[in-house]
Design a protein around this motif. Structure first.
Motif, mmCIF file in Angstrom:
data_model
loop_
_atom_site.group_PDB
_atom_site.id
_atom_site.type_symbol
_atom_site.label_atom_id
_atom_site.label_comp_id
_atom_site.label_asym_id
_atom_site.label_seq_id
_atom_site.Cartn_x
_atom_site.Cartn_y
_atom_site.Cartn_z
ATOM 1 N N MET A 1 0.968 -1.260 -0.047
ATOM 2 C CA MET A 1 0.012 -0.107 0.008
ATOM 3 C C MET A 1 0.916 1.090 -0.099
ATOM 4 O O MET A 1 0.873 2.145 -1.017
ATOM 5 C CB MET A 1 -0.899 0.055 1.188
ATOM 6 N N ASN A 124 -6.986 -5.224 2.850
ATOM 7 C CA ASN A 124 -7.118 -5.109 1.212
ATOM 8 C C ASN A 124 -8.762 -5.328 1.007
ATOM 9 O O ASN A 124 -9.431 -5.704 1.962
ATOM 10 C CB ASN A 124 -6.079 -5.875 0.588
ATOM 11 N N GLN A 125 -8.874 -5.074 -0.482
ATOM 12 C CA GLN A 125 -10.275 -5.188 -1.032
ATOM 13 C C GLN A 125 -10.852 -6.623 -0.636
ATOM 14 O O GLN A 125 -12.007 -7.014 -0.292
ATOM 15 C CB GLN A 125 -10.516 -4.994 -2.391
ATOM 16 N N THR A 130 -3.074 -6.820 5.367
ATOM 17 C CA THR A 130 -2.007 -6.648 4.573
ATOM 18 C C THR A 130 -0.716 -6.036 5.391
ATOM 19 O O THR A 130 0.357 -6.238 5.242
ATOM 20 C CB THR A 130 -2.096 -6.027 3.333
#
Ligand SMILES: Cc1cc2nc3c(=O)[nH]c(=O)nc-3n(C[C@H](O)[C@H](O)[C@H](O)COP(=O)(O)O)c2cc1C
Length: 407
Positions: A1, A124-125, A130
């Motif tokens: 990220m 995360n999505q 993460t």
């Protein structure tokens, strides 16, 4: 990220600085503005290393970015780090949950500091953790204050326990002043009911044999509670006994007690008392009321309640010239009962402040006029509790009295 490094902002010149300031850099700047430590570790690399540490972290720990980046943050732990907190962190990370602990960490130079660490997962999505963000706050001073506070509380508790012990001892000694056995006579019986409250109180009573046929009966209440009141009852007990001995006038005995107490009482302390002398040969009761609740004769023969009151000021608070006491007499009859009490029961009756209660109280006294003094006193005790809707009295409960024996 984030792909964060440190120091590259410094190399930018003023002109292009604003233009090329990316969102990531803005975040980095914001993170560096915080005085708390802010760290980010990745969960996607072996041993979950740090990928970002802010200026606050460097200041707090003394470690540079080069020292910290790429390592698991456990390098801050040392010999005395609480393993329970470490286990809590481990467990939270395993479950992908947030967690806050307080644990001992060490700076680069080996100085210990208390770290309040909060770690929060970043997903995360797909909902996979993460990264983790950690916030480190130095709470060393707070912990020190907490430890000092805990120590002070402990000392306070020890002190309170000592005071309580001393108060208990004072209470025991004070109770030793109260008579447990009364003089015996064919014509009169004495009795008392004394239910002390937890704290040391200021109630006092005594029955003294003045001669073969005369008995003095005293009830008194010293202002206040605790040690000062206990000390005053010790003083009152001796002063009164000496003053009353040999005097057949209740007025004179109270006056002499006042004279001896006045000037020796602390601050604005005072005593209230009711003193009566019963002459068994004449059946006459002489009495003096000094700032104290009035006494009662419960007359069995005529089913009457006769209040006993006289003019009289408080004892111990004013000089001999300022006080005025008087005495009255009443001829007692066979079966009469004298009741003298301190204000515990009256306080309750006054609080209820109901004519019906006064009437009930009177009928209770009359109903119990046939019974023994002890039974009468117990009935008064229970009546007060019932009226006040209480389990126990907030003050010492004291009644003392005499009964003219029926022949
Ligand atoms: C973002 C983040 C920051 C952390 N910061 C610290 C810290 O400042 N001090 C510390 O003792 N542990 C810190 N930890 C916890 C350790 O990295 C490690 O998770 C902990 O010791 C439990 O795991 P272990 O049993 O593998 O050592 C942090 C963890 C994460 C995820």
């Amino acid at each position: 990220m984030f792909n964060l490094g440190c120091g590259h902002l410094e190399s930018m010149n003023e002109k292009n600085y604003i233009e090329i300031l990316s969102e990531t850099e803005l975040l980095e700047k914001a993170a560096n503005a915080s005085s708390e430590g802010i760290t980010i570790s990745t969960m996607t690399q072996p041993d979950r290393p740090l990928i970002f540490v802010n200026e606050g972290f460097k200041k707090l720990t003394g470690y540079s970015s080069q020292d910290a980046i790429g390592k698991n943050c456990r390098f801050l732990q040392g010999e005395d780090t609480n393993q329970k907190s470490v286990a809590k962190l481990r467990e939270a990370i395993k479950k992908g949950e947030a967690c806050t602990v307080e644990l001992l960490n060490y700076t680069k130079t080996g100085d210990p500091f208390w770290n309040r660490l909060s770690i929060t997962p970043i997903l995360n999505q797909d909902g996979i953790v993460t990264h983790y963000v950690g916030i480190q706050s130095d709470i060393t001073d707070l912990r020190k204050t907490q430890v000092e506070l805990r120590l002070a509380n402990k000392e306070l508790k020890t002190f309170q326990e000592r005071i309580k012990k001393e108060l208990d001892q004072a209470k025991i000694v004070q109770h030793l002043l109260l008579p447990t056995k009364f003089p015996q006579h064919d014509d009169v019986r004495f009795a008392s009911l004394f239910i002390p409250m937890d704290e040391v109180g200021g109630d006092f009573f005594d029955v003294i044999e003045l001669s073969d046929d005369k008995y003095g009966i005293l009830i008194a209440d010293v202002t206040g509670h605790g040690i000062p009141a206990a000390l005053l009852t010790f003083m009152l007990s001796t002063v009164f006994k000496n003053a009353a001995a040999g005097l057949t006038s209740t007025e004179q005995a109270v006056r002499l007690t006042n004279k001896r107490l006045y000037g020796n009482m602390p601050g604005d302390a005072f005593v209230t008392m009711f003193y009566a002398i019963y002459d068994t040969s004449s059946g006459i009761l002489t009495y003096t009321q000094a700032g104290h609740p009035e006494g009662y004769i419960v007359r069995k023969s005529t089913q009457e309640i006769i209040p006993l009151s006289t003019e009289g000021t408080l004892v111990g608070a004013f000089s001999d010239d300022e006080v005025s006491f008087s005495q009255k007499e009443i001829q007692l009859q066979s079966g009469d009962k004298l009741c003298l009490y301190t204000d515990a029961i009256l306080d309750i009756l006054d609080k209820v402040d109901d004519d019906e209660v006064d009437h009930d109280f009177e009928s209770l006294l009359l109903r119990n006029s046939m019974r023994s003094l002890e039974q009468l006193f117990n009935a008064i005790y229970e009546f007060g509790l019932e009226c006040g809707n209480l389990k126990k009295y907030p003050d010492d409960f004291t009644i003392v009295g005499l009964e003219v024996i029926e022949k």
